[in-house]
Motif scaffolding. Structure first.
Motif, PDB file in Angstrom:
ATOM      1  N   MET A   1       6.060   0.407  -4.783  1.00 45.96           N
ATOM      2  CA  MET A   1       7.486   0.085  -4.726  1.00 45.96           C
ATOM      3  C   MET A   1       8.274   1.323  -4.313  1.00 45.96           C
ATOM      4  O   MET A   1       7.832   2.449  -4.487  1.00 45.96           O
ATOM      5  CB  MET A   1       7.996  -0.406  -6.094  1.00 45.96           C
ATOM      6  CG  MET A   1       7.318  -1.695  -6.539  1.00 45.96           C
ATOM      7  SD  MET A   1       7.823  -2.225  -8.184  1.00 45.96           S
ATOM      8  CE  MET A   1       9.506  -2.679  -7.868  1.00 45.96           C
ATOM      9  N   SER A 407      12.302  -2.414  -2.245  1.00 48.77           N
ATOM     10  CA  SER A 407      11.767  -2.900  -3.517  1.00 48.77           C
ATOM     11  C   SER A 407      12.857  -3.061  -4.564  1.00 48.77           C
ATOM     12  O   SER A 407      12.818  -3.986  -5.384  1.00 48.77           O
ATOM     13  CB  SER A 407      10.689  -1.942  -4.037  1.00 48.77           C
ATOM     14  OG  SER A 407       9.572  -1.953  -3.175  1.00 48.77           O
ATOM     15  N   SER A 411      13.572  -6.520  -6.407  1.00 48.15           N
ATOM     16  CA  SER A 411      13.370  -6.568  -7.860  1.00 48.15           C
ATOM     17  C   SER A 411      14.521  -7.248  -8.583  1.00 48.15           C
ATOM     18  O   SER A 411      14.382  -7.662  -9.735  1.00 48.15           O
ATOM     19  CB  SER A 411      13.191  -5.146  -8.407  1.00 48.15           C
ATOM     20  OG  SER A 411      14.414  -4.421  -8.365  1.00 48.15           O
ATOM     21  N   VAL A 445       6.101 -12.941  -8.599  1.00 48.45           N
ATOM     22  CA  VAL A 445       6.095 -11.588  -8.021  1.00 48.45           C
ATOM     23  C   VAL A 445       4.669 -11.070  -7.929  1.00 48.45           C
ATOM     24  O   VAL A 445       3.901 -11.159  -8.887  1.00 48.45           O
ATOM     25  CB  VAL A 445       6.938 -10.615  -8.875  1.00 48.45           C
ATOM     26  CG1 VAL A 445       6.909  -9.210  -8.266  1.00 48.45           C
ATOM     27  CG2 VAL A 445       8.371 -11.118  -9.008  1.00 48.45           C
ATOM     28  N   SER A 447       3.210  -7.380  -6.836  1.00 54.59           N
ATOM     29  CA  SER A 447       3.625  -6.046  -6.419  1.00 54.59           C
ATOM     30  C   SER A 447       2.447  -5.251  -5.889  1.00 54.59           C
ATOM     31  O   SER A 447       1.288  -5.668  -5.993  1.00 54.59           O
ATOM     32  CB  SER A 447       4.265  -5.298  -7.593  1.00 54.59           C
ATOM     33  OG  SER A 447       3.278  -4.988  -8.564  1.00 54.59           O
ATOM     34  N   GLN A 448       2.745  -4.076  -5.358  1.00 57.86           N
ATOM     35  CA  GLN A 448       1.689  -3.217  -4.821  1.00 57.86           C
ATOM     36  C   GLN A 448       0.904  -2.547  -5.942  1.00 57.86           C
ATOM     37  O   GLN A 448      -0.212  -2.092  -5.736  1.00 57.86           O
ATOM     38  CB  GLN A 448       2.300  -2.151  -3.917  1.00 57.86           C
ATOM     39  CG  GLN A 448       3.320  -1.263  -4.609  1.00 57.86           C
ATOM     40  CD  GLN A 448       3.933  -0.259  -3.658  1.00 57.86           C
ATOM     41  OE1 GLN A 448       3.265   0.200  -2.755  1.00 57.86           O
ATOM     42  NE2 GLN A 448       5.192   0.082  -3.855  1.00 57.86           N
ATOM     43  N   ASP A 528       5.765  -7.722  -2.844  1.00 58.41           N
ATOM     44  CA  ASP A 528       6.122  -6.315  -2.643  1.00 58.41           C
ATOM     45  C   ASP A 528       4.876  -5.543  -2.237  1.00 58.41           C
ATOM     46  O   ASP A 528       4.090  -5.128  -3.077  1.00 58.41           O
ATOM     47  CB  ASP A 528       6.716  -5.745  -3.939  1.00 58.41           C
ATOM     48  CG  ASP A 528       7.268  -4.341  -3.739  1.00 58.41           C
ATOM     49  OD1 ASP A 528       7.091  -3.788  -2.635  1.00 58.41           O
ATOM     50  OD2 ASP A 528       7.864  -3.805  -4.686  1.00 58.41           O
TER      51      ASP A 528
END
Length: 600
Positions: A1, A407, A411, A445, A447-448, A528
């Motif tokens: 992020m 990000s 978010s 979601v 995310s990375q 993300d």
């Protein structure tokens, strides 16, 4: 992020770790005994039962000195065997009754104390669960763990036994004083001479121990941080690759040594003062014998009265000492209560609305209207005046250099942060007007930074949907292109992933995380850098899965690899929190602007 250019605010780590003593003392003073007492309010009836048992036990035990006096003055001198037998039976009966009362009292009081402890633990944990990401970015994990375990654990003795100790010792003291006065008011006055200095010394000892207790809890928090950072998978890997193992051990050793010193100081705090009082307490019976033998008082009382009185006098100092020690423990524990109440009093920055709005049929139309967000302590907005419209079932791609606000903007859709200005709506409803639980069901979601629990693959996936069937779990895994991998493991879906998922590669963990999110079947997907850890071949497979799954869903994708967003319905290019370009892949390339430069 994206990492904000300036870390979220708050005091420096060293200052957070070692607050000044003046502030701590002020905080401890602000802990109201009335607030501590309210912890016991739900258990007032069991507490009254305990008090009743204590009073009854104290009254029954008062018979012992009078029975002893009768044995010495009447039964033995007159060789009255019948009276002696009854007196002995009475003594045994008193001991049996008080012992039975003691067992019941201990059971009830311990149960009350443990329920209070349970309530504190769960209240703190639940309240911290409601805190925003900002709180956890500026607070050490070990500090949070220390408050829930060490601080509440340190309060256990006080919470479990304080109320009953006060009631028991106070009742015993009053009852014993009444009996002593009945035997000899003159000797009672002699016995109470030491009471004022004892109270004064106890108050001084309590103040000493309170400051030491606060220092102990801070040091325990530091120790927890060292353990959490040094013994986690990531911490071990870092220390081994950096050759920092000896330094980490040295840090732990120094912290442990400081704890040893603090524990010694805590145990010895005021010990010489209290030892002096113990000597004085022990000397009182000798003074009483001396007073009874003086010419002016000789023959004023019987031997039985004297023995019974000295026995009562010894019984008086035990509960008096107990009361003083309880006072010391209670004042010392104010530092612990202050730390716990500090967490309970934290404002919930992102909370459920007072009057939530329910979205009966979610389509997934997302609107971002003039949204601005600034991290605490930063002078520059991470997102500034962004407006975007994402119709239901379409795809928005956010691109830009690191730190451009991609990000941060994404978010705010699942309310990991709330905008300082503007609003974000789904189907016309401000996300701040929905309950967090409903919003979590609408917005998924990935995310990375993939986080997997230290349990089986199946339970990691079921975390998203506790009532999911095995068939649903496998369908989600197939959609994320990870079913074949899991099925090929010796234990299949029952394979334990290891701490933070280190049993699997980065790409494998990422696909498991994608499957976990898809199991919730959200109408809005926030991805993300969701494919950042995948190799090219796996990335293509997952992208094909996403293309299929995105039909009928609204998808907001953040990516550095522009190849993953070229088919997006619209692409927004961010720079320093502002939109500098907007369009589709072809139009943005044709404009030869920022997007074209990124694609080059």
């Amino acid at each position: 992020m994206d990492t904000p250019q300036k870390k979220p605010g708050g005091r420096p780590p060293e200052e957070r770790r070692r607050p000044n003593s003046a502030a701590e003392k002020q905080q401890a003073r602000e802990v109201s005994l009335r607030r501590i007492g309210r912890l016991f309010t739900p258990y007032r009836w069991p507490l009254l039962l305990v008090v009743a048992i204590i009073v009854a036990s104290s009254i029954v035990s008062l018979a012992s000195p009078f029975l002893l006096r009768a044995v010495i003055d009447d039964a033995l001198p007159h060789q009255n065997l019948r009276l002696l037998v009854w007196l002995v039976i009475g003594m045994i009966g008193v001991a049996a009754v008080t012992s039975a009362f003691g067992v019941v009292q201990t059971w009830v009081s311990t149960r009350i104390g443990q329920q209070v402890m349970h309530g504190l633990r769960t209240s703190v944990f639940a309240h911290l669960q409601r805190q925003s990401l900002g709180f956890f970015t500026r607070t050490r994990t070990g500090e949070v763990q220390s408050r829930i375990t060490n601080d509440i654990g340190g309060m256990q003795t006080v919470v479990t036994s304080t109320a009953t100790s006060i009631a028991s010792n106070l009742t015993t003291t009053v009852a014993t004083l009444v009996a002593m006065l009945a035997l000899s008011w003159q000797l009672t006055l002699v016995s109470l001479v030491v009471l004022p200095p004892a109270i004064l010394l106890s108050r001084r000892v309590a103040r000493m121990r309170r400051s030491i207790t606060a220092a102990q809890q801070r040091e325990l928090a530091d120790l927890n941080v060292t353990i959490e950072e040094g013994l986690s998978i990531s911490g071990i890997q870092l220390s081994k690759t950096m050759g920092a193992g000896p330094a980490v051990v040295d840090r732990f050793t120094q912290s442990s040594e400081r704890l040893v010193d603090l524990e010694l100081r805590s145990q010895l705090a005021g010990r010489w003062r209290m030892a002096t009082m113990s000597i004085i307490f022990a000397a009182i019976p000798a003074v009483i014998y001396l007073a009874a033998g003086l010419p002016m008082t000789a023959g004023a009382m019987t031997i039985g009265t004297l023995i019974a009185f000295t026995g009562l006098q010894g019984s008086l100092f035990r509960p008096l000492t107990g009361l003083l020690n309880v006072g010391v423990s209670l004042v010392s524990s104010l530092a612990l209560f202050a730390r716990i109440f500090e967490y309970l009093d934290l404002t919930v920055e992102v909370d459920d609305p007072a009057d939530p709005v329910h979205v009966p049929e979610v389509r997934g139309h997302v609107r971002i209207e003039d949204v601005t967000f600034t991290y605490p302590g930063s002078e520059t907005a991470a997102v500034a005046g962004v407006t975007l419209d994402v119709p239901a079932g379409t795809t928005l791609a956010l691109v830009g250099e690191t730190g451009s606000g991609k990000s941060t903007l994404a978010s705010m859709v699942p309310r990991l942060h709330d905008p300082a200005a503007g609003r974000i709506t789904i189907d016309g409803v401000d996300v701040r007007d929905m309950t967090l639980q409903e919003l979590a069901g609408i917005v998924g979601v990935v995310s990375q930074e993939t986080y997997l629990l230290h349990t089986t693959v199946r339970e990691n996936l079921r975390y998203a949907k506790p009532d999911a069937t095995d068939a649903e779990i496998e369908d989600a895994a197939r959609a994320a292109q990870v079913h074949e991998l899991i099925s090929g493991l010796p234990e299949g879906y029952d394979t334990v992933v290891g701490s933070r998922g280190y049993r699997f590669s980065g790409g494998e963990k990422q696909r498991i995380a994608i499957a976990r999110t898809l199991l919730r079947d959200p109408r809005v997907l926030v991805l993300d850098e969701a494919t950042s850890a995948l190799d090219t071949e796996t990335e293509r497979a997952v992208q094909r899965a996403f293309t299929e799954l995105a039909k009928g869903r609204t998808t907001i994708t953040i990516a550095h690899r522009l190849s993953t967003v070229r088919d997006a319905d619209q692409i927004a290019v961010l720079d320093h929190g502002r939109i500098v370009e907007r369009g589709n892949h072809e139009s943005l390339l044709a404009s030869e602007g920022r997007y074209a430069a990124l694609a080059a």
